[in-house]
Design an enzyme around this catalytic site. Structure first.
Site, PDB file in Angstrom:
ATOM      1  CB  CYS A 108      -0.791   0.068   1.118  1.00 10.17           C
ATOM      2  SG  CYS A 108      -1.986  -1.403   1.290  1.00 10.17           S
ATOM      3  CG  HIS A 242      -2.693   3.265   3.087  1.00 14.10           C
ATOM      4  ND1 HIS A 242      -3.702   3.145   1.742  1.00 14.10           N
ATOM      5  CD2 HIS A 242      -2.850   2.110   3.715  1.00 14.10           C
ATOM      6  CE1 HIS A 242      -3.940   1.977   1.720  1.00 14.10           C
ATOM      7  NE2 HIS A 242      -3.616   1.577   2.765  1.00 14.10           N
ATOM      8  CG  ASN A 272      -6.658  -0.468   1.917  1.00 11.58           C
ATOM      9  OD1 ASN A 272      -6.005  -0.049   0.967  1.00 11.58           O
ATOM     10  ND2 ASN A 272      -6.286  -1.184   3.085  1.00 11.58           N
TER      11      ASN A 272
HETATM   12  O1  UT7 Z   1      -3.248  -1.721   4.035  1.00  7.89           O
HETATM   13  C1  UT7 Z   1      -3.268  -2.342   5.252  1.00  7.89           C
HETATM   14  C2  UT7 Z   1      -4.541  -3.183   5.172  1.00  7.89           C
HETATM   15  N1  UT7 Z   1      -5.025  -3.489   6.432  1.00  7.89           N
HETATM   16  C3  UT7 Z   1      -5.606  -2.738   7.575  1.00  7.89           C
HETATM   17  O2  UT7 Z   1      -5.345  -1.481   7.359  1.00  7.89           O
HETATM   18  C4  UT7 Z   1      -6.250  -3.377   8.553  1.00  7.89           C
HETATM   19  C5  UT7 Z   1      -6.128  -2.764   9.819  1.00  7.89           C
HETATM   20  N2  UT7 Z   1      -7.102  -3.312  10.964  1.00  7.89           N
HETATM   21  C6  UT7 Z   1      -8.220  -2.823  10.858  1.00  7.89           C
HETATM   22  O3  UT7 Z   1      -8.519  -2.052   9.934  1.00  7.89           O
HETATM   23  C7  UT7 Z   1      -9.113  -3.365  12.006  1.00  7.89           C
HETATM   24  O4  UT7 Z   1      -8.513  -4.360  13.074  1.00  7.89           O
HETATM   25  C8  UT7 Z   1     -10.264  -4.067  11.375  1.00  7.89           C
HETATM   26  C9  UT7 Z   1     -11.376  -3.151  10.676  1.00  7.89           C
HETATM   27  C10 UT7 Z   1      -9.925  -5.166  10.243  1.00  7.89           C
HETATM   28  C11 UT7 Z   1     -11.091  -4.922  12.392  1.00  7.89           C
HETATM   29  O5  UT7 Z   1     -11.757  -3.961  13.409  1.00  7.89           O
HETATM   30  P1  UT7 Z   1     -11.368  -4.557  15.061  1.00  7.89           P
HETATM   31  O6  UT7 Z   1     -11.958  -3.306  15.694  1.00  7.89           O
HETATM   32  O7  UT7 Z   1      -9.773  -4.636  15.084  1.00  7.89           O
HETATM   33  O8  UT7 Z   1     -11.958  -5.798  15.272  1.00  7.89           O
HETATM   34  P2  UT7 Z   1     -11.657  -7.207  15.479  1.00  7.89           P
HETATM   35  O9  UT7 Z   1     -10.818  -7.917  14.608  1.00  7.89           O
HETATM   36  O10 UT7 Z   1     -11.032  -7.135  16.934  1.00  7.89           O
HETATM   37  O11 UT7 Z   1     -13.049  -8.047  15.497  1.00  7.89           O
HETATM   38  C12 UT7 Z   1     -14.115  -7.588  16.584  1.00  7.89           C
HETATM   39  C13 UT7 Z   1     -15.204  -8.588  16.176  1.00  7.89           C
HETATM   40  C14 UT7 Z   1     -14.942 -10.108  16.383  1.00  7.89           C
HETATM   41  O12 UT7 Z   1     -15.766 -10.919  16.865  1.00  7.89           O
HETATM   42  P3  UT7 Z   1     -15.833 -11.386  18.083  1.00  7.89           P
HETATM   43  O13 UT7 Z   1     -14.472 -12.236  18.016  1.00  7.89           O
HETATM   44  O14 UT7 Z   1     -15.475 -10.035  19.232  1.00  7.89           O
HETATM   45  O15 UT7 Z   1     -17.031 -12.140  18.487  1.00  7.89           O
HETATM   46  C15 UT7 Z   1     -14.748 -10.436  14.809  1.00  7.89           C
HETATM   47  O16 UT7 Z   1     -15.259 -11.598  14.462  1.00  7.89           O
HETATM   48  O17 UT7 Z   1     -15.808  -8.164  14.904  1.00  7.89           O
HETATM   49  C16 UT7 Z   1     -15.983  -9.424  14.369  1.00  7.89           C
HETATM   50  N3  UT7 Z   1     -15.717  -9.120  12.819  1.00  7.89           N
HETATM   51  C17 UT7 Z   1     -16.998  -8.605  11.930  1.00  7.89           C
HETATM   52  N4  UT7 Z   1     -18.256  -8.359  12.330  1.00  7.89           N
HETATM   53  C18 UT7 Z   1     -18.963  -8.074  11.533  1.00  7.89           C
HETATM   54  C19 UT7 Z   1     -14.816  -9.007  11.970  1.00  7.89           C
HETATM   55  N5  UT7 Z   1     -15.246  -8.593  10.918  1.00  7.89           N
HETATM   56  C20 UT7 Z   1     -16.455  -8.498  10.899  1.00  7.89           C
HETATM   57  C21 UT7 Z   1     -17.238  -7.871   9.751  1.00  7.89           C
HETATM   58  N6  UT7 Z   1     -18.591  -7.739  10.247  1.00  7.89           N
HETATM   59  N7  UT7 Z   1     -17.022  -7.527   8.716  1.00  7.89           N
END
Ligand code: UT7
Length: 321
Positions: A108, A242, A272
């Site tokens: 990225c 970004h 993204n």
């Molecule tokens: O160019 C670089 C590319 N990558 C990035 O920049 C990613 C950087 N990270 C992020 O943007 C965030 O970590 C995410 C948006 C990917 C995730 O957000 P988060 O607040 O860190 O959530 P999490 O991964 O801790 O997940 C929280 C909950 C989980 O459920 P439980 O375990 O608490 O029951 C996930 O399974 O949210 C769940 N979850 C979703 N729920 C609904 C994960 N994805 C989704 C979804 N819809 N799409």
């Protein structure tokens, strides 16, 4: 080196969060709250090459240069249909350029990597008018049953034309290995000697860890560039960061303690788009007349690897027809 032309192109197909919630266990409210993304554009009927070509032609037109004036084409692309030839080589044909070209994979941060390389080429006199194209289709890296990755990305292309002149003041690129935190593996052919059969693995990402690394790395790059150039955040008119997650941008803004107006975003509409994201944002702001002559801009991106790239530049207004 200065930027004299910008262009961008996005797929026609708009995919909203609600559309994703139709086949994934997700919701508009989860995606909006956690990422800021409301919709993204995904390639369906067009190809990535067409998008890249479209962005490049717009950038050329705004620069006032013809394809044959370009003496280097640098393409930022993580992956496309062809492993070889490069996307740059394919673009030469449709653009009508006849110059050296290569693709670079700075994830990225690829656009900033391309700019840094172009700056070196221009400083050494190796090239004078360089076309940079960042074209990405990250939607094809994801497993579309995996809600934790597929909702984050969009496809898009951006292009910049650069030449000699007062503009870029400083770059900072960094890299450190964290392969396990984010990767996408493509299988290669098996040889009679190397019989390791590898399967393609769609994008694997530890979101929280990537988030932490991204904020830390971007803050470090921005702080370093400010200090190195005797500037404070108040001296920067726009931070073009970004577009990976609105909350990442917000963390960086809060760290710098600066007003929101300095941090324009379009992640809401496009998700993204990997290395194209800053270029698309820059093109939109420039065409809307929001970037003024003499504005100081900070670019900062991070990507898989991890690699980071940041730059400070003084903007020269571009006239569009
Ligand atoms: O160019 C670089 C590319 N990558 C990035 O920049 C990613 C950087 N990270 C992020 O943007 C965030 O970590 C995410 C948006 C990917 C995730 O957000 P988060 O607040 O860190 O959530 P999490 O991964 O801790 O997940 C929280 C909950 C989980 O459920 P439980 O375990 O608490 O029951 C996930 O399974 O949210 C769940 N979850 C979703 N729920 C609904 C994960 N994805 C989704 C979804 N819809 N799409």
């Amino acid at each position: 080196m200065k930027i004299i032309g910008t262009g961008s192109a996005l797929p026609q197909k708009v995919v909203t969060n609600d559309m994703l919630a139709g086949f994934l266990d997700t919701s508009d409210s989860w995606i909006t709250t956690r990422t800021g993304i409301r919709s993204r554009r995904l390639l369906s009927t067009e190809t990535l090459r067409e998008l890249a070509n479209d962005a490049a032609l717009k950038a050329l037109e705004s620069s006032g240069l013809r394809p044959e004036d370009i003496d280097y084409l640098i393409c930022s692309n993580v992956a496309n249909t062809y492993v070889s030839p490069s996307l740059g080589s394919i673009l030469l044909g449709s653009l009508g350029c006849c110059c050296p070209t290569f693709d670079l994979n700075g994830a990225c941060a690829g656009l900033v990597y391309a700019l840094d390389m172009a700056d070196a080429f221009i400083k050494t006199g190796k090239a004078h008018r360089i076309l940079i194209v960042a074209a990405e289709q990250p939607s094809r890296f994801c497993d579309w049953h995996d809600r934790s990755t597929s909702v984050l990305f969009g496809d898009g292309a951006a292009a910049l034309v650069v030449t000699e002149g007062e503009g870029f003041m400083d770059f900072r690129l960094t890299g450190e290995n964290h392969t396990d935190v984010m990767y996408y593996k493509r299988s290669l052919e098996v040889t009679p000697y190397d019989r390791v059969e590898e399967k393609t693995t769609p994008l694997v990402m530890e979101g929280r860890e990537v988030f932490r690394i991204a904020v830390e790395a971007s803050v470090r790059d921005v702080d370093t560039l400010l200090e190195r150039n005797g500037l404070t955040g108040n001296d920067i008119d726009f931070f073009l960061l970004h577009q990976a997650n609105m909350r990442i941008i917000e963390c960086i803004r809060v760290h710098l303690d600066l007003p929101r107006e300095k941090f324009p975003t379009n992640i809401q509409n496009y998700g993204n788009t990997s290395s194209a994201s800053i270029g698309i944002l820059m093109d939109e702001l420039s065409r809307e007349g929001k970037l003024k002559d003499g504005d100081t801009i900070m670019m900062s991106a991070f990507g898989g690897g991890f690699v980071t790239g940041a730059a400070i530049l003084k903007w020269s207004e571009i006239k569009y027809n």
